[in-house]
Motif scaffolding. Structure first.
Motif: not given
Length: 408
Positions: A216-236
């Motif tokens: 569960l902790a790893d899955a949450r890390s995936a969420v909190l790392i992966g999706f904000p990265v995607g959001g940053f790329l879209a913002l770029s």
């Protein structure tokens, strides 16, 4: 190693969701027409998708079953069938748009018409889904999609007025295009960031990775790392389009024009990196959407499913996967413009959003499946507020599309 696998699954889900063909188009057009005025939409999308992806991951880890696997059982076959039909329709249209994006990227690289590349792209997608290991697929296409960082770097080479960009995030408005067009673009951009297949793929991928309570902790890390990265790329993408196109009132209508900011910043090398990024994100999204279509059908009907499972053991799952790819090809061979298809797909996706997110919220509060790991008050509050936004976008999508003639 499990942390790495979880993180790459999160990156692939995010890169294939926040920055697929839908966001390449929607983010660039938003920046070109309205500057940074829609940055809040991306922030809202990041928060919402993180909340619901976390729920989906917890459902997969605790119950050992994917979200759609529980929808029929929890909501009944009729409601689940409506969910399946809407989800499959949106996912196949999205798959067609992603295959079109792959073909357009190959056209940019070769100069050969994208229609020639459509069957080649479909064949490559099918081959990867059939033969490439799940972990390798995640790493190759999820991490290759990070080449989109070239758009963020380009901001430092372009004549960027940073204070103006910042002010645009806070004081942005209709910019002379009218509030109807502003809200139409907001809905389209929102739909591109929270596409229904994202959480379906993430949840099903977690089951394929055999997540458990210990993950569960790893899955949450995936969420909190992966999706904000995607959001940053879209913002770029939004920011570079705001710098290059917005002052002159132009709007990119093709992938070649979307790549123009990095071409101006870095010349041919920048264009090559942009083409690689376009190929990686659209190909990765095509993999996601193809799998998501098959996941939804197999989980509803109770078939054996999974990319890890051989075609002999899960023949119906792999048959739906193949048929979905072929349907995507047929849509494109009508010669519909992939960018136009993407614009319409985003509106249809917005309409269908509640059918994806409401069941997740219901299942995430069911102790039958999650025991003591159901949502807490804070997560339920965030989930409910986001669901209300989803419903508002769904209700407004078609009236805005008609009233503004697709935002024109």
């Amino acid at each position: 190693m499990r942390k790495l696998l979880a993180a790459t699954l999160g990156v692939l889900s995010a890169v294939g969701g926040f920055v697929d063909i839908g966001d390449l188009v929607a983010a660039s057009q938003a920046g070109a027409r309205f500057g940074m005025a829609h940055a809040w939409v991306l922030l809202l999308g990041v928060v919402g998708i993180c909340v619901y992806a976390d729920m989906a991951a917890r459902i997969a880890a605790i119950s050992g079953r994917a979200v759609f696997d529980l929808v029929r059982e929890r909501l009944g076959p009729r409601v689940a069938l409506l969910n399946l039909v809407a989800s499959y329709l949106v996912t196949v249209l999205t798959l067609a748009a992603e295959l079109g994006g792959v073909a357009l990227a190959l056209q940019l690289a070769s100069g050969v018409s994208y229609l020639i590349w459509v069957p080649v792209a479909a064949g490559a997608v099918w081959l990867v889904l059939w033969r490439m290991r799940f972990q390798l697929m995640e790493r190759v296409f999820g991490l290759a999609g990070l080449a989109l960082l070239v758009f963020a770097v380009a901001l430092f080479w372009l004549p960027t007025d940073w204070p103006a960009l910042g002010r645009g995030m806070v004081h942005g408005g209709a910019a002379g295009h009218g509030w109807g067009a502003y809200w139409f673009v907001a809905v389209a951009l929102f739909a591109s960031t929270v596409s229904p297949y994202e959480v379906l793929f993430f949840s099903s991928g977690g089951v394929e990775e055999r997540w458990s309570r210990a993950d569960l902790a790893d899955a949450r890390s995936a969420v909190l790392i992966g999706f904000p990265v995607g959001g940053f790329l879209a913002l770029s993408l939004v920011a570079t389009a705001a710098v290059v196109f917005h002052p002159g009132g132009a709007s990119p209508g093709s992938l070649a024009e979307v790549a123009r900011p990095v071409l101006l910043a870095f010349g041919g090398v920048g264009l090559a990196v942009a083409v690689l990024a376009f190929f990686a994100v659209t190909f990765g999204a095509a993999l996601e959407t193809g799998l998501s279509a098959a996941y939804a059908a197999a989980q509803y009907f109770g078939w054996q499913w999974g990319k890890r499972v051989s075609p002999r053991e899960a023949a119906r799952f792999h048959a739906v996967l193949l048929v979905s790819v072929l349907l995507g090809v047929l849509v494109l061979l009508t010669t519909v413009d992939p960018v136009t298809l993407t614009e319409y797909m985003l509106i249809i996706s917005a309409v269908a959003l509640p059918l994806t997110y409401l069941p997740i919220l219901i299942v995430a509060n069911d102790r039958t499946y999650l025991g003591d790991r159901v949502n807490g008050p804070a997560l339920n509050l965030l989930g409910t507020v986001f669901l209300l936004v989803v419903v508002a976008a769904s209700v407004a999508a078609i009236p805005l599309a008609v009233a503004t003639r697709m935002g024109r």
